[in-house]
Design a protein around this motif. Structure first.
Motif, PDB file in Angstrom:
ATOM      1  N   GLN A  74      34.273  20.621  23.787  1.00  0.00           N
ATOM      2  CA  GLN A  74      33.410  19.473  23.530  1.00  0.00           C
ATOM      3  C   GLN A  74      33.826  18.777  22.237  1.00  0.00           C
ATOM      4  N   GLU A  75      34.041  17.457  22.309  1.00  0.00           N
ATOM      5  CA  GLU A  75      34.471  16.666  21.155  1.00  0.00           C
ATOM      6  C   GLU A  75      33.634  15.407  21.054  1.00  0.00           C
ATOM      7  N   LEU A  76      33.371  14.998  19.814  1.00  0.00           N
ATOM      8  CA  LEU A  76      32.605  13.788  19.526  1.00  0.00           C
ATOM      9  C   LEU A  76      33.566  12.646  19.215  1.00  0.00           C
ATOM     10  N   VAL A  88      35.402  29.490  25.324  1.00  0.00           N
ATOM     11  CA  VAL A  88      36.521  29.889  24.479  1.00  0.00           C
ATOM     12  C   VAL A  88      36.740  31.390  24.646  1.00  0.00           C
ATOM     13  N   THR A  89      37.997  31.785  24.786  1.00  0.00           N
ATOM     14  CA  THR A  89      38.374  33.190  24.867  1.00  0.00           C
ATOM     15  C   THR A  89      39.178  33.533  23.618  1.00  0.00           C
ATOM     16  N   GLN A 108      44.154  34.497  18.531  1.00  0.00           N
ATOM     17  CA  GLN A 108      44.377  33.310  19.348  1.00  0.00           C
ATOM     18  C   GLN A 108      43.081  32.978  20.070  1.00  0.00           C
ATOM     19  N   MET A 109      42.725  31.686  20.058  1.00  0.00           N
ATOM     20  CA  MET A 109      41.517  31.210  20.727  1.00  0.00           C
ATOM     21  C   MET A 109      41.913  30.155  21.753  1.00  0.00           C
ATOM     22  N   ARG A 121      34.664  36.305  24.982  1.00  0.00           N
ATOM     23  CA  ARG A 121      34.469  34.952  25.497  1.00  0.00           C
ATOM     24  C   ARG A 121      33.180  34.363  24.953  1.00  0.00           C
ATOM     25  N   GLY A 122      33.256  33.108  24.485  1.00  0.00           N
ATOM     26  CA  GLY A 122      32.083  32.378  24.009  1.00  0.00           C
ATOM     27  C   GLY A 122      31.780  31.195  24.912  1.00  0.00           C
ATOM     28  N   TYR A 123      30.562  30.704  24.815  1.00  0.00           N
ATOM     29  CA  TYR A 123      30.091  29.678  25.755  1.00  0.00           C
ATOM     30  C   TYR A 123      29.154  28.721  25.029  1.00  0.00           C
TER      31      TYR A 123
END
Length: 293
Positions: free
Chosen positions: A119-121, A88-89, A112-113, A62-64
């Motif tokens: 977050q989107e710009l 994200v996992t 698979q993520m 997992r990311g953060y």
């Protein structure tokens, strides 16, 4: 995702080294496999190499990314409205294998993520500034394949392929725009490459060196809105190099050409203010003289 190791540099004991990188229970499983094959009599070398291949079955990671504020906002309400953290996992399963006395390497993985609050710009038509917001969910699925083969000591052939399926499962822009179901920006579905590297001994005269590479990228859109003005067409680039090194290999002289086909391709399109395209480099060529100290 997969280590890119030169097959020619691997010692015959590389399989056992890979085995030591596995969890203890997987190492025992590999050893049992090896003992069973040894006890049953002689086995083809290519089969023994496959038996000692290392499977990479990592648990979920997992990311953060921290949340924050849009500090460029002109309105106080927009300035004080935060965007949420993104998580994200990642799930991945892969294999690394050596064949033909380590002259052939085949690595492969599937992954698979799963994104939450990605977050989107985007360009906010109300505040007229670029704004970070949270897409509800997004999923990226894919596969990667890497192959390297050394038919002789002086020639190395390699190839790669990547498959990507990246989709917003839920993405609604504040103000009503719905991007749910669109592809993630800058996510070409297919990418691939082929390469050959030459290092040919010329006896006491030195070495003839060279390389040739070809890389293809599918078309993709750089934005989440699927704006046709942000679409990049597929393209393929070819690079070539030939050169010489003396027996001491203390220096080298090379001649090279990049984008040998003089392909016109877009790096970055833009719709900010005016329609614009930032192009990649055209065909370039030159000569290089370098030395080792």
């Amino acid at each position: 995702m997969l280590a890119d190791e030169d097959a020619a540099d691997l010692a015959p004991s590389r399989a056992s080294e890979l085995a030591r990188e596995l969890p203890h229970q997987d190492r025992r499983h590999l050893k049992r496999q090896h003992r069973r094959r040894s006890a049953s009599g002689p086995t083809a070398p290519w089969l023994r190499r496959w038996a000692l291949a290392a499977w990479d079955a990592a648990p979920a990671r997992r990311g953060y990314t921290a949340g924050g504020f849009n500090t460029d906002a002109a309105a106080l309400s927009a300035l004080t409205t935060p965007f949420d953290p993104e998580t994200v996992t990642n799930y991945e399963l892969g294999v690394k294998s050596q064949w033909l006395d380590d002259r052939l390497r085949i690595n492969a993985s599937i992954f698979q993520m799963d994104y939450k609050d990605k977050q989107e710009l985007f360009f906010n038509n109300l505040t007229r500034v670029l704004t970070i917001t949270n897409a509800g969910q997004a999923t990226i699925k894919g596969a990667e394949l890497e192959m390297a083969y050394r038919p002789t000591s002086w020639l190395r052939l390699s190839g790669t392929y990547g498959l990507l399926d990246a989709v917003y499962d839920e993405f609604i822009i504040p103000g009503g725009a719905v991007y749910t179901g669109n592809s993630l920006g800058s996510s070409p579905r297919n990418k691939g490459s082929l390469a050959a590297d030459l290092d040919l001994p010329l006896g006491e005269a030195g070495y003839l060196i060279g390389s040739a590479s070809w890389a293809h990228t599918d078309g993709y859109n750089t934005g989440a809105a699927a704006d046709p003005n942000l679409e990049i067409q597929s393209y393929a680039l070819t690079n070539l190099m030939v050169g010489y090194e003396p027996p001491s290999r203390a220096w080298r002289a090379t001649a090279w050409v990049r984008n040998a086909g003089d392909v016109d391709y877009v790096l970055t399109p833009s719709t900010q203010g005016v329609l614009a395209e930032y192009l990649g480099e055209p065909r370039t060529w030159g000569m290089t003289l370098s030395a080792r100290f």
